[in-house]
Scaffold this motif. Structure first.
Motif, PDB file in Angstrom:
ATOM      1  N   LEU A 220       0.860  -1.176   0.000  1.00 49.44           N
ATOM      2  CA  LEU A 220       0.000   0.000   0.000  1.00 49.44           C
ATOM      3  C   LEU A 220       0.898   1.227   0.000  1.00 49.44           C
ATOM      4  CD1 LEU A 220      -2.802   1.292   0.175  1.00 49.44           C
ATOM      5  CD2 LEU A 220      -2.698   1.053   2.662  1.00 49.44           C
ATOM      6  N   LYS A 221       0.841   1.989  -1.092  1.00 50.69           N
ATOM      7  CA  LYS A 221       1.601   3.226  -1.213  1.00 50.69           C
ATOM      8  C   LYS A 221       0.603   4.364  -1.375  1.00 50.69           C
ATOM      9  CE  LYS A 221       5.812   1.249  -3.231  1.00 50.69           C
ATOM     10  NZ  LYS A 221       6.783   1.299  -4.351  1.00 50.69           N
ATOM     11  N   ARG A 223      -2.655   5.718  -1.543  1.00 46.53           N
ATOM     12  CA  ARG A 223      -3.974   5.113  -1.755  1.00 46.53           C
ATOM     13  C   ARG A 223      -3.930   3.974  -2.777  1.00 46.53           C
ATOM     14  NH1 ARG A 223      -8.048   8.023   0.564  1.00 46.53           N
ATOM     15  NH2 ARG A 223      -7.462  10.100   1.321  1.00 46.53           N
ATOM     16  N   HIS A 224      -2.730   3.606  -3.191  1.00 46.40           N
ATOM     17  CA  HIS A 224      -2.577   2.582  -4.226  1.00 46.40           C
ATOM     18  C   HIS A 224      -2.268   1.232  -3.586  1.00 46.40           C
ATOM     19  CE1 HIS A 224      -2.485   5.480  -7.644  1.00 46.40           C
ATOM     20  NE2 HIS A 224      -2.061   6.292  -6.690  1.00 46.40           N
ATOM     21  N   ASN A 226      -1.666  -2.710  -4.062  1.00 47.76           N
ATOM     22  CA  ASN A 226      -1.267  -3.741  -5.015  1.00 47.76           C
ATOM     23  C   ASN A 226      -1.167  -5.073  -4.281  1.00 47.76           C
ATOM     24  OD1 ASN A 226      -1.003  -1.734  -6.969  1.00 47.76           O
ATOM     25  ND2 ASN A 226       1.182  -1.464  -6.575  1.00 47.76           N
ATOM     26  N   LYS A 235      -4.562  -4.305  -8.804  1.00 44.28           N
ATOM     27  CA  LYS A 235      -4.206  -2.942  -8.431  1.00 44.28           C
ATOM     28  C   LYS A 235      -5.493  -2.171  -8.190  1.00 44.28           C
ATOM     29  CE  LYS A 235       0.180  -2.752 -10.961  1.00 44.28           C
ATOM     30  NZ  LYS A 235       0.994  -1.966 -11.940  1.00 44.28           N
ATOM     31  N   THR A 236      -5.579  -1.531  -7.021  1.00 44.47           N
ATOM     32  CA  THR A 236      -6.785  -0.803  -6.648  1.00 44.47           C
ATOM     33  C   THR A 236      -6.413   0.574  -6.129  1.00 44.47           C
ATOM     34  OG1 THR A 236      -7.812  -2.897  -5.969  1.00 44.47           O
ATOM     35  CG2 THR A 236      -8.859  -0.853  -5.226  1.00 44.47           C
ATOM     36  N   VAL A 237      -7.139   1.583  -6.575  1.00 53.14           N
ATOM     37  CA  VAL A 237      -6.987   2.931  -6.020  1.00 53.14           C
ATOM     38  C   VAL A 237      -8.108   3.120  -5.010  1.00 53.14           C
ATOM     39  CG1 VAL A 237      -6.913   5.395  -6.474  1.00 53.14           C
ATOM     40  CG2 VAL A 237      -5.933   3.794  -8.138  1.00 53.14           C
ATOM     41  N   GLN A 239     -10.634   4.890  -2.520  1.00 58.24           N
ATOM     42  CA  GLN A 239     -11.346   6.136  -2.821  1.00 58.24           C
ATOM     43  C   GLN A 239     -11.376   7.150  -1.681  1.00 58.24           C
ATOM     44  OE1 GLN A 239     -12.371   6.859  -5.994  1.00 58.24           O
ATOM     45  NE2 GLN A 239     -11.182   4.983  -6.342  1.00 58.24           N
ATOM     46  N   THR A 268       6.813   7.187  -6.072  1.00 60.29           N
ATOM     47  CA  THR A 268       6.431   5.768  -5.982  1.00 60.29           C
ATOM     48  C   THR A 268       7.631   4.868  -6.171  1.00 60.29           C
ATOM     49  OG1 THR A 268       5.902   5.756  -8.353  1.00 60.29           O
ATOM     50  CG2 THR A 268       4.110   6.189  -6.822  1.00 60.29           C
TER      51      THR A 268
END
Length: 274
Positions: A220-221, A223-224, A226, A235-237, A239, A268
């Motif tokens: 988790l970086k 809000r990203h 993986n 991969k999810t952003v 919200q 990143t």
């Protein structure tokens, strides 16, 4: 030796419970492999406290409490000493090896990484649970052959123009180099101050949290999010803040009442967690 006075049994038991490990009957290689694996699979590599106001980074015995009591992780300056204190209390001989990280622009500064050397009789092992691309199991310090690990093919190589310095390679690429002369935790104080305050510090330029799993990796970086699980990748952003806080709890076991402040112009890259 990290400290002349070992931590007490209560702290050891709390740490072992935290990582889901059993207490070795004796300080042997089997016990070391078990403890290192459980630490890698249980303790996140993360820098949240660098971005949470009022939080401090401790390299002394308080690092054990952060892992065992607070259910947190940290960088190499925290999670490796924490494991080292536990290993010493269990009867292992532990030294701190200073490292330099290989970066695209060249080798980083001395004391830029902290790894452990654990000696058992006539044998010694490189143990590292705080790099992001570290091996799951201890590496034979005296071998210069390729050593297979669930995380890849590792190899220790002597640096020809630097006697007493050893490079660690993964999959044909150098990760970092360590000097075989041990140092003290106190020697890292200036380096920790730099990582905590310098604009060029990769720990200040990015917000990250990652953990190895049996079959992959969760990162988790900001809000990203993986997730790698075997051959499956997602991969999810996320919200909103609630989703991020929930992700920290679900994937890393970290409970937060507020989110760390994500750096402006957050990078990143710079700190590899894969």
């Amino acid at each position: 030796m990290l400290d002349a006075t070992p931590i007490d049994d209560a702290r050891v038991d709390a740490y072992l419970t935290r990582i889901g490990a059993s207490r070795p009957a004796q300080p042997d290689l089997a016990g070391l492999r078990h403890l290192a694996e459980r630490a890698v699979l249980s303790v996140p590599f993360e820098n949240l406290d660098y971005h949470l106001e009022g939080r401090e980074i401790h390299m002394d015995k308080r690092s054990v409490d952060k892992v065992a009591i607070d259910n947190r992780g940290g960088g190499c300056y925290e999670v490796n000493p924490a494991l080292g204190f536990v290993l010493e209390a269990l009867g292992y001989e532990v030294d701190i090896l200073p490292g330099r990280v290989h970066r695209p622009e060249g080798v980083g500064p001395f004391l830029g990484h902290l790894a452990l050397k654990v000696t058992i009789g006539d044998d010694a092992y490189l143990v590292d649970t705080g790099f992001g691309r570290n091996s799951r199991f201890p590496l034979d310090w005296n071998s210069r052959e390729v050593q297979s690990d669930p995380h890849g093919e590792y190899q220790l190589k002597d640096v020809e123009d630097k006697p007493g310095t050893v490079d660690l390679w993964l999959g044909g690429r150098p990760l970092y180099q360590v000097v075989e002369t041990p140092v003290r935790i106190e020697d890292y104080a200036p380096s920790l101050w730099w990582y905590r305050t310098a604009p060029d510090s990769s720990f200040m330029q990015a917000l990250f949290c990652s953990i190895r799993t049996e079959n992959g990796l969760v990162t988790l970086k900001g809000r990203h999010l993986n997730v790698v699980d075997g051959d499956q990748r997602s991969k999810t952003v996320l919200q909103d803040d609630a989703e991020v806080i929930a992700a920290y709890k679900t994937h890393f076991g970290i409970s937060l009442d507020r989110l760390p402040t994500e750096p402006e112009n957050s990078i990143t890259t710079g700190v590899r967690t894969d």
